[in-house]
Design an enzyme around this catalytic site. Structure first.
Site: not given
Ligand code: MRU
Length: 359
Positions: A245-246
């Site tokens: 995930a960013d």
């Protein structure tokens, strides 16, 4: 030998140039925050956790030699200004922004204390940046442990097959990795029956970087094109899809590399649990839903050329968003963090409790 994307010692920072991988392993020096901004922007270093670590360490090495700032106020102002600048290199990942917020408030508080000197402020700031690198590896090992425990509980301790996307390994972090950390932990326990990684068009982080890490660690693995995921899930008994995930926001919606959303849809159709693996520093409770996340758009050359060779018809228009948003409802397995595996609905409250206990 472990893959090392960031080499750091006080006053020296070198990063493995990820644009040259997998054919060349070349380290390049990063001597100040301007270099830091440039290597992040050009994606010589990439992956949200690695971006934050390199961004902050680039400022730490700049300050290690600093003789310019002679008052505490002046130094504090310089640090806060540079942190703000580093955040602008890439907008979607939250880790650099979160580090900038945390360090800015630390520096401001310290500057307001009586008895503070330029040396004590500089030393503390540098130490905080150095700790980020150390801590990230420990955090990733916990993500790997919790993720592996969880998947093996679901599989009743049978070896598992995992599909992952983009690059979330040693190259995207301080070391070990997030989603790829889960794959590594399963392999260490001899429970990784087979890993599949997507090519991850247009920039090929999967075929260039994840495949490189899987081969390096001798993990049984197969590369697929992004368009093959549905058939893979139909034909193979895939235990789980695990991605990084960013930015994960308050309701659990998750920004991750473009192509993640379609994998989550395919997973839902095939009843394969879909997991996001990320450190708590990727959680952004300030945004209510994924609609508020700014998605970075990248140059069309990433789509039209491969290593400088044109592969798309001249004159065609391109749209190149670097990330997409997977709605929380499709993250059916949960979010694997350094504190445990949480459902998207519980994530905000559980992380708040864990972070309180941890501080
Ligand atoms: O554009 P990139 O290569 O910096 O993309 C970031 C990623 O590698 C991911 O989207 C990843 O899953 C999160 S970072 C561990």
């Amino acid at each position: 030998m472990a893959l090392l994307s960031i080499k750091y010692s006080r006053g020296n920072l070198d990063i493995l140039d990820q644009l040259l991988l997998p054919t060349q392993s070349k380290y390049i020096p990063v001597t100040n925050s301007e270099d830091g901004w440039n290597v992040i922007k050009k994606m010589q270093v990439r992956g949200a956790p690695a971006i934050a670590i390199v961004g902050c360490l680039s400022l730490a090495v700049e300050l290690a030699e600093d003789g310019e700032h002679s008052t505490v106020g002046d130094l504090a102002h310089f640090i806060c200004d540079r942190l703000q600048y580093l955040v602008t290199a890439r907008p979607t990942g939250v880790n650099m922004g979160e580090a900038s917020k945390r360090l800015t408030s630390l520096v401001k508080d310290m500057a307001a204390e009586s008895g503070q000197t330029v040396d004590t402020l500089r030393e503390r700031f540098i130490k905080e940046c150095e700790d980020m690198l150390e801590k990230d590896i420990a955090v990733n090992k916990n993500i790997g442990k919790y993720g592996a425990d969880h998947l093996l509980t679901v599989s009743k301790n049978q070896p598992v097959k995992v599909l992952t996307h983009c690059n979330t390994g040693s190259l995207a972090t301080g070391g070990y990795g997030t989603a790829l950390g889960v794959v590594r932990a399963l392999h260490e326990r001899e429970k990784m029956s087979h890993a599949y990684c997507t090519e991850t068009r247009p920039y090929n982080q999967g075929s260039r970087l994840t495949a490189y890490e899987l081969v390096h660690d001798k993990i049984p693995a197969t590369l697929i094109c992004d368009s093959m995921a549905a058939l893979l899930l139909e034909q193979q008994d895939i235990s789980a899809i695990v991605v990084g995930a960013d930015r994960v926001v308050a309701n659990g919606d998750t920004a991750n590399k473009i192509g993640t959303y379609q994998l989550a849809l395919v997973a839902k159709h095939h009843n394969v649990p879909f997991y996001v693996a990320c450190p708590s520093t990727s959680f952004d409770p300030t945004l209510a839903s994924g609609k508020e996340i700014k998605i970075e758009e990248r140059a069309s050359e990433e789509m039209t050329s491969v290593k400088g060779v044109r592969v798309a018809a001249l004159g065609i228009n391109c749209w190149n968003p670097g990330f997409d948003i997977t709605p929380a409802s499709l993250i059916t397995g949960g979010v694997i963090t350094e504190f445990g595996v949480f459902s998207t609905g519980d994530l905000k409250a559980r992380l708040a409790d864990c972070l309180k206990m941890d501080s």
